[in-house]
Design an enzyme around this catalytic site. Structure first.
Site, PDB file in Angstrom:
ATOM      1  N   GLY A   1       0.827  -1.223   0.000  1.00  0.00           N
ATOM      2  CA  GLY A   1       0.000   0.000   0.000  1.00  0.00           C
ATOM      3  C   GLY A   1       0.841   1.244   0.000  1.00  0.00           C
ATOM      4  N   ASN A   2       0.201   2.370   0.221  1.00  0.00           N
ATOM      5  CA  ASN A   2       0.949   3.636   0.323  1.00  0.00           C
ATOM      6  C   ASN A   2       0.303   4.517   1.384  1.00  0.00           C
ATOM      7  OD1 ASN A   2      -1.096   5.431  -1.001  1.00  0.00           O
ATOM      8  ND2 ASN A   2      -0.722   4.012  -2.692  1.00  0.00           N
TER       9      ASN A   2
END
Ligand code: CTP
Length: 423
Positions: free
Chosen positions: A222-223
């Site tokens: 993810g980020n």
């Protein structure tokens, strides 16, 4: 409709002070109430009678004049906007450090109004690391520092450092006074700062948040995107009267009431959700942080540690570029896609080019109409509630700089969008 505003025109001691007299005339002609606050050195270039005659107001540079009116804080407190033109290297340094050794420096400290500074100095001084650091500090605090123009300077030299023409300074002041992005929207949707609803009857799609690419049932790639900037754009579009379709990846902020919500957790899901939302829409704003890669394989069961102490090697594959794909489909004649597509980019400068160099290249690569470029880096402190975004246009229109909170930047971007749709 001209709205009279209280403006403080600060003038510091550079030869370009003479151009500030023309700026003052333009501000007065537009109906504003202007108090000129020169520094002592500015008065060596252009004298008090000029400022008093043009402004119709008494003028002093001295903190100890008009003490009965507590002038050194009153001017700043009452101002709707403070513009300093020219701003010398010395004045920028004092403002960055919070030094208050003149009426102008006191006024800057006492004011909570938007501040515009128009630096003018010799190129060496403008490019000196001390000045660069002061400009970065001021911008990170939300001050609009206008880039000086390039050209002939006072001696034999030429280069960046000229004060832009008075009309340009006037336009920058007006944009800040009138333009959305200067009035924070308290709470939920409301008409924009002018009370108008320039997106009435329009449909705006906003994708936002960060995608998550699953690796196994408990892990993902993810980020850090929170989705807040895209949500601010959605709120501003609602306030401007648009029907808003919000396509959400992972969000860490509440969804505004009144949007039509759909979800796309992974890049592939998001692409489908964005495509569906785009049908018949006028604008797409791609604010989502889309993972460029995903694990090549999804493990249906949790990946376990091995007894031999080794760790798995995870192979990644490229995700589709949603934005570039939509632009390509539109160019190939796909129907129902928005005529105005706005990308987002977070960039840092490096040895190969400045933030804007990289951003221009990205705008070309993506093929969208507008690219909202977020400058990230050490100079612009993370975690502060100010954002600096430059909106680049593929048609070569002048870049637009939006500064302020995420809500203010959202409002500014919606104003740029409305301007393009309505022209
Ligand atoms: N974007 C997209 N699909 C992707 C990656 C990005 O649609 N797979 C969109 C983003 O929503 C944003 C714009 O493209 O509007 C730019 O995103 P950014 O991550 O800056 O671009 P990249 O193409 O990933 O460029 P870089 O190689 O610099 O990371």
């Amino acid at each position: 409709m001209a709205v009279q505003q209280r403006i403080v025109l600060g003038v510091s001691g550079g030869i370009a002070a003479y151009k500030a007299a023309s700026l003052l005339r333009l501000l007065k002609e537009a109906g504003h109430h202007v108090d000129v606050v020169p520094t002592a050195n500015a008065l060596r270039f252009v004298g008090r009678p000029t400022w008093e005659a043009l402004s119709g107001r008494p003028v002093t540079e001295d903190v100890f004049d008009a003490v009965d009116t507590v002038n050194h804080v009153r001017l700043g407190q009452e101002a709707d906007l403070v513009v300093v033109a020219p701003a010398t290297a010395d004045l920028l340094a004092k403002a960055a450090a919070g030094i208050a050794d003149s009426l102008l420096a006191n006024t800057l400290l006492a004011s909570r109004a938007p501040v515009v500074m128009a630096p003018a100095m010799h190129t060496e001084m403008w490019e000196h690391p001390a000045t660069r650091a002061n400009v970065a500090t001021l911008r990170a605090r939300g001050v609009t520092v206008i880039e000086p123009a390039s050209g002939r300077l006072t001696g034999r030299d030429s280069g960046p450092g000229r004060l832009p023409e008075p009309q340009e300074l006037f336009d920058a002041v007006q944009a800040l006074l009138n333009g959305p992005g200067t009035t924070p929207a308290p709470g939920g949707p409301a008409p924009d700062a002018t009370g108008a609803r320039p997106l009435e009857g329009r449909t705006v799609v906003v994708s936002t948040g960060g995608t998550r690419e699953p690796l196994d049932p408990v892990r993902y790639l993810g980020n850090r995107s929170s989705g807040k900037q895209g949500i601010a754009v959605a709120r501003a579009a609602l306030a401007a009267g648009a029907a808003v379709r919000l396509v959400a990846a992972h969000l860490e902020a509440p969804v505004p009431e009144g949007v039509e919500l759909s979800h796309g957790r992974t890049a592939v899901e998001l692409r489908e959700a964005v495509r569906a939302a785009c049908e018949g829409a006028d604008v797409l704003v791609m604010a989502a942080a889309v993972a460029d890669f995903r694990p090549a394989e999804y493990a249906a069961a949790k990946i376990k540690k091995k007894d031999d102490g080794g760790a798995p090697v995870i192979e990644l594959v490229r995700n589709p570029d949603i934005l570039a794909g939509l632009v390509a489909d539109r160019a190939a004649g796909a129907s129902g896609l928005p005529g105005l597509i706005v990308g987002f980019a977070a960039e840092t400068g490096d040895a190969e080019g400045s933030v804007l160099d990289h951003a221009r290249a990205k705008l070309l690569r993506k093929g969208c109409e507008l690219l909202a470029v977020n400058e990230v880096g050490e100079e612009l402190a993370f975690g502060q509630d100010v954002n600096t975004v430059t909106v680049l246009a593929a048609d070569g229109s002048a870049p637009r700089r939006l500064e302020g909170t995420k809500d203010q930047v959202g409002e500014g971007l919606v104003a740029v969008i409305a301007e393009r749709l309505n022209r």
